[in-house]
Design a protein around this motif. Structure first.
Motif, PDB file in Angstrom:
ATOM      1  N   UNK A 147       0.871  -1.466   0.026  1.00 55.24           N
ATOM      2  CA  UNK A 147      -0.360  -0.289   0.151  1.00 55.24           C
ATOM      3  C   UNK A 147       1.066   1.162   0.072  1.00 55.24           C
ATOM      4  N   UNK A 148       2.209   1.054   0.251  1.00 56.23           N
ATOM      5  CA  UNK A 148       2.905   2.247   0.381  1.00 56.23           C
ATOM      6  C   UNK A 148       3.507   2.448  -0.449  1.00 56.23           C
ATOM      7  N   UNK A 149       3.426   1.316  -1.602  1.00 54.53           N
ATOM      8  CA  UNK A 149       4.539   1.781  -2.736  1.00 54.53           C
ATOM      9  C   UNK A 149       4.245   0.898  -3.724  1.00 54.53           C
ATOM     10  N   UNK A 150       2.386   1.444  -4.614  1.00 57.53           N
ATOM     11  CA  UNK A 150       1.950   0.246  -5.443  1.00 57.53           C
ATOM     12  C   UNK A 150       3.191   0.700  -6.418  1.00 57.53           C
ATOM     13  N   UNK A 151       3.818   0.060  -6.294  1.00 58.35           N
ATOM     14  CA  UNK A 151       5.262  -0.364  -7.418  1.00 58.35           C
ATOM     15  C   UNK A 151       5.884  -1.506  -7.016  1.00 58.35           C
ATOM     16  N   UNK A 152       5.652  -1.700  -6.158  1.00 60.72           N
ATOM     17  CA  UNK A 152       5.920  -2.632  -5.397  1.00 60.72           C
ATOM     18  C   UNK A 152       5.578  -4.005  -5.600  1.00 60.72           C
ATOM     19  N   UNK A 153       5.882  -5.085  -5.804  1.00 60.93           N
ATOM     20  CA  UNK A 153       5.437  -6.333  -6.636  1.00 60.93           C
ATOM     21  C   UNK A 153       5.788  -7.414  -4.794  1.00 60.93           C
ATOM     22  N   UNK A 154       4.576  -7.421  -4.503  1.00 61.39           N
ATOM     23  CA  UNK A 154       4.504  -8.224  -3.114  1.00 61.39           C
ATOM     24  C   UNK A 154       4.059  -9.921  -3.021  1.00 61.39           C
ATOM     25  N   UNK A 155       4.929 -10.627  -2.222  1.00 62.86           N
ATOM     26  CA  UNK A 155       4.295 -11.764  -1.989  1.00 62.86           C
ATOM     27  C   UNK A 155       4.016 -11.982  -0.762  1.00 62.86           C
ATOM     28  N   UNK A 156       3.222 -13.213  -0.612  1.00 59.05           N
ATOM     29  CA  UNK A 156       4.011 -13.457   0.933  1.00 59.05           C
ATOM     30  C   UNK A 156       3.341 -14.722   1.276  1.00 59.05           C
ATOM     31  N   UNK A 157       3.994 -15.275   2.139  1.00 60.07           N
ATOM     32  CA  UNK A 157       3.872 -17.371   2.796  1.00 60.07           C
ATOM     33  C   UNK A 157       3.333 -16.680   3.942  1.00 60.07           C
ATOM     34  N   UNK A 158       2.754 -17.500   3.907  1.00 58.88           N
ATOM     35  CA  UNK A 158       2.128 -18.244   5.541  1.00 58.88           C
ATOM     36  C   UNK A 158       1.472 -20.162   5.160  1.00 58.88           C
ATOM     37  N   UNK A 159       1.879 -20.810   6.368  1.00 59.34           N
ATOM     38  CA  UNK A 159       1.355 -22.436   6.204  1.00 59.34           C
ATOM     39  C   UNK A 159      -0.239 -22.375   7.104  1.00 59.34           C
ATOM     40  N   UNK A 160       0.124 -20.880   7.506  1.00 58.83           N
ATOM     41  CA  UNK A 160      -2.057 -21.803   8.519  1.00 58.83           C
ATOM     42  C   UNK A 160      -3.000 -21.056   7.499  1.00 58.83           C
ATOM     43  N   UNK A 161      -3.589 -21.623   7.136  1.00 61.32           N
ATOM     44  CA  UNK A 161      -4.680 -21.872   6.406  1.00 61.32           C
ATOM     45  C   UNK A 161      -5.558 -20.379   7.356  1.00 61.32           C
ATOM     46  N   UNK A 162      -6.083 -20.310   8.670  1.00 68.42           N
ATOM     47  CA  UNK A 162      -6.711 -18.925   9.011  1.00 68.42           C
ATOM     48  C   UNK A 162      -5.549 -18.084   8.914  1.00 68.42           C
ATOM     49  N   UNK A 163      -4.285 -17.990   8.711  1.00 69.68           N
ATOM     50  CA  UNK A 163      -4.038 -16.872   8.852  1.00 69.68           C
ATOM     51  C   UNK A 163      -3.648 -15.984   7.886  1.00 69.68           C
ATOM     52  N   UNK A 164      -3.671 -17.270   6.130  1.00 68.52           N
ATOM     53  CA  UNK A 164      -4.234 -16.735   4.895  1.00 68.52           C
ATOM     54  C   UNK A 164      -4.953 -16.596   4.967  1.00 68.52           C
ATOM     55  N   UNK A 165      -6.870 -16.712   5.264  1.00 68.40           N
ATOM     56  CA  UNK A 165      -7.364 -16.060   5.197  1.00 68.40           C
ATOM     57  C   UNK A 165      -7.816 -15.075   5.885  1.00 68.40           C
ATOM     58  N   UNK A 166      -7.005 -14.086   6.883  1.00 61.03           N
ATOM     59  CA  UNK A 166      -7.144 -12.862   7.486  1.00 61.03           C
ATOM     60  C   UNK A 166      -6.731 -12.345   6.542  1.00 61.03           C
ATOM     61  N   UNK A 167      -5.315 -12.694   6.323  1.00 66.95           N
ATOM     62  CA  UNK A 167      -4.374 -11.860   5.159  1.00 66.95           C
ATOM     63  C   UNK A 167      -5.002 -11.104   4.155  1.00 66.95           C
ATOM     64  N   UNK A 168      -5.576 -12.360   3.805  1.00 62.56           N
ATOM     65  CA  UNK A 168      -6.872 -12.183   2.300  1.00 62.56           C
ATOM     66  C   UNK A 168      -7.811 -11.040   2.801  1.00 62.56           C
ATOM     67  N   UNK A 169      -8.399 -11.202   3.558  1.00 67.02           N
ATOM     68  CA  UNK A 169      -9.244 -10.574   4.243  1.00 67.02           C
ATOM     69  C   UNK A 169      -8.946  -8.611   4.733  1.00 67.02           C
ATOM     70  N   UNK A 170      -7.291  -9.075   5.054  1.00 68.69           N
ATOM     71  CA  UNK A 170      -7.553  -7.783   5.202  1.00 68.69           C
ATOM     72  C   UNK A 170      -6.911  -7.125   3.841  1.00 68.69           C
TER      73      UNK A 170
END
Length: 277
Positions: free
Chosen positions: A129-152
Motif C-alpha cells: 500500500x505504501x508503494x504500489x510499484x512494489x510486487x509483494x508476495x507473502x507466505x504462511x503455513x496457516x490456512x487461518x492466517x492466510x484467510x485473515x491476511x487475504x481479507x485484510x
C-alpha cells in the motif's frame, strides 16, 4: 453498567491506567464511542443488545484474552488490520521492519518482495500500500492466517499474492526476489516464564515458539532459501530475538551474506538484522 465499573473489573489484570485504556478501546471499536461520549453517559445509554455485546466482551477480557482479539482489530502503520485467535497480533515495533525494507528497495523501479510468515498480512499489505510499484508476495503455513491476511488485503486494497508455503520446506527458486522480509517464530520455550499470560494463553504458539536447542531454526531455513532465491545484491531483512543477535550475524556471515547489520529499535534493543546477497 458504567464505565468506572468496567475498568475496575479489569484493574486486577492490567492495572488502573491500562484497564481504562482497554475499556476505551473496546467502547470505541465496538460502538464508536469517544471519550466525550463515555463521560456523558454513553455506556449507560447502550441498548440492551449492545449491553449484551459489551458484557460478552468484558467476560473475554477478564479471562485474559487480548483486547485485539475481542474487538477483532489491531492498528499497524497507520491502518487497522483485522485479527482473530490463530493469528499473531501485529506489534508496533514491527513497523520499523517495513521502514527498513522500504528504504533498502527505494531505488528499484518494481522491487519484488517476499514476506515469509505473513500472519495477519500487516507487513505485506503495508509494503504494497505504501508503494504500489512494489510486487509483494507473502507466505504462511496457516490456512487461518492466510484467510485473515487475504481479507485484510481486500479490505485495504492491497495487491499481494498470498501463497500457502512452509518456510522450512521452501521451493528452489532462483534470482526471484529483491528483498525477503520475515518476522518468524523466535521465542524459546525457556523464555515463557517472562511472558504475559494473555500472550501465552491466547496467541498462536506456532507463530511464537522455536525449540530451545535451535533458536535460529526459521532464520537458517529462510536464509538458506535466500542464498539462491534472492537476486544478486538482494536484501534479507529479519525481526530478531535480541538474545541471539550475535549468533544471527555469525550464521549469516558463514552462509556468505555481506553487509550484515543489526539495527536497534527506539528503546535501544536489538530488533532487526539485515544482510545482502
Amino acid at each position: 453498567m458504567r464505565y468506572n465499573d468496567l475498568w475496575r473489573e479489569l484493574a486486577a489484570i492490567y492495572g488502573e491506567n491500562e484497564a481504562k485504556a482497554v475499556c476505551r478501546t473496546v467502547l470505541d471499536d465496538l460502538f464508536g464511542m469517544s471519550l466525550t461520549d463515555i463521560v456523558c453517559g454513553g455506556v449507560e445509554s447502550l441498548s440492551s443488545a449492545d449491553t449484551q455485546v459489551l458484557s460478552c466482551a468484558m467476560t473475554r477480557l477478564k479471562e485474559g484474552e487480548p483486547v485485539q482479539y475481542v474487538t477483532g482489530k489491531a492498528p499497524f502503520a497507520g491502518r487497522i488490520f483485522g485479527v482473530a485467535p490463530g493469528v499473531l497480533i501485529p506489534r508496533p515495533e514491527t513497523e520499523q521492519l517495513c521502514d527498513i525494507v522500504a528504504g533498502l528497495t527505494a531505488a528499484l523501479p518494481h522491487p519484488a518482495i517476499l514476506d515469509i510468515g505473513t500472519g495477519s498480512g500487516c507487513i505485506a499489505c503495508t509494503l504494497a500500500l505504501d508503494d504500489e510499484s512494489r510486487e509483494v508476495s507473502a507466505w504462511d503455513i496457516s490456512d487461518k492466517a492466510l484467510g485473515i491476511a487475504r481479507d485484510n488485503a481486500e479490505r485495504l486494497g492491497a495487491r499481494v499474492n498470498f501463497v500457502k508455503q512452509d518456510a522450512l520446506n521452501a521451493p528452489h527458486d532462483t534470482d526471484r526476489w529483491d528483498a525477503i522480509v520475515s518476522n518468524p517464530p523466535y521465542i524459546c520455550g525457556r523464555e515463557r516464564s517472562g511472558m504475559h499470560s494473555n500472550v501465552l494463553d491466547h496467541e498462536p504458539h506456532l507463530a511464537l515458539f522455536v525449540p530451545d536447542d535451535d533458536p535460529l531454526l526459521f532464520y537458517r531455513a529462510i536464509a538458506g532459501y535466500g542464498c539462491h532465491a534472492l537476486r544478486p545484491g538482494g536484501w534479507l531483512c529479519f525481526e530478531i530475538n535480541a538474545l541471539y543477535a550475535n549468533e544471527m550475524e555469525t550464521m549469516l556471515g558463514d552462509m556468505g551474506y555481506r553487509d550484515i547489520k543489526t539495527i536497534k529499535d527506539i528503546y535501544g534493543k536489538n530488533r532487526n538484522t539485515i544482510c545482502r546477497k
